[in-house]
Design a protein around this motif. Structure first.
Motif, PDB file in Angstrom:
ATOM      1  N   LEU A  52      51.681  17.830  -1.755  1.00 21.56           N
ATOM      2  CA  LEU A  52      52.018  19.122  -2.340  1.00 21.56           C
ATOM      3  C   LEU A  52      50.766  19.696  -2.979  1.00 21.56           C
ATOM      4  N   PHE A  53      50.472  20.957  -2.700  1.00 22.87           N
ATOM      5  CA  PHE A  53      49.289  21.633  -3.223  1.00 22.87           C
ATOM      6  C   PHE A  53      49.745  22.856  -4.001  1.00 22.87           C
ATOM      7  N   PHE A  54      49.187  23.049  -5.190  1.00 16.26           N
ATOM      8  CA  PHE A  54      49.562  24.146  -6.075  1.00 16.26           C
ATOM      9  C   PHE A  54      48.328  24.990  -6.334  1.00 16.26           C
ATOM     10  N   GLN A  55      48.422  26.288  -6.042  1.00 14.48           N
ATOM     11  CA  GLN A  55      47.282  27.182  -6.242  1.00 14.48           C
ATOM     12  C   GLN A  55      47.690  28.362  -7.107  1.00 14.48           C
ATOM     13  N   ARG A  56      46.831  28.641  -8.080  1.00 10.55           N
ATOM     14  CA  ARG A  56      47.105  29.745  -8.998  1.00 10.55           C
ATOM     15  C   ARG A  56      46.905  31.071  -8.265  1.00 10.55           C
TER      16      ARG A  56
END
Length: 145
Positions: A70-74
């Motif tokens: 899982l990758f989270f980008q602002r």
């Protein structure tokens, strides 16, 4: 053609917080810092990344490497519509009927305590078992099934 791995990417306001939430939901762990660094802040500082950008992204995965990363980008804009893709979290595998409903309700209560929101319960039909629609702390819908 060979089988490909996938990464699920979330656009969000607070990557570190959302990554921590999903780690708690799935039993995942935040990706470790690169070799030679004892922490992400040490790596980012060494690379000259401004401190204001340290929470611009985060990633996590299963401790054994099984399952998607899982990758989270602002991103600057807030969530504005219903998800077109969502995660189904298998919280009651193999259970049916009342036992399934009870297990899902217990998991929903745990996740609400972590910051999730309960959206609605979809009761059992002749062809489908009960499931619960939830939202993570930033409003991304997911199902407990």
């Amino acid at each position: 053609m060979s089988v490909r791995t996938v990464q699920v990417t979330f656009d969000c306001a607070d990557p570190a917080a959302l990554s921590a939430f999903w780690c708690a939901v799935l039993g995942y762990v935040v990706d470790p810092p690169p070799p030679g660094f004892d922490s992400w802040p040490a790596a980012l500082e060494s690379w000259g990344v401004p401190e204001s950008e340290w929470n611009s992204r985060s990633a996590c995965g299963a401790p054994d490497g099984d399952g998607p990363r899982l990758f989270f980008q602002r991103v600057p804009e807030p969530k504005s519509a219903k998800n077109r893709v969502h995660l189904d979290v298998r919280a009651a595998p193999g259970l049916t009927g009342e036992a399934r409903g009870d297990a899902l309700e217990a998991e929903a209560a745990r996740l609400v305590a972590l910051g999730a929101t309960r959206v609605r319960r979809l009761d059992a039909t002749p062809t489908e078992e009960v499931c619960l629609v939830m939202a993570d702390p930033e409003g991304n819908e997911f199902c407990l099934d």
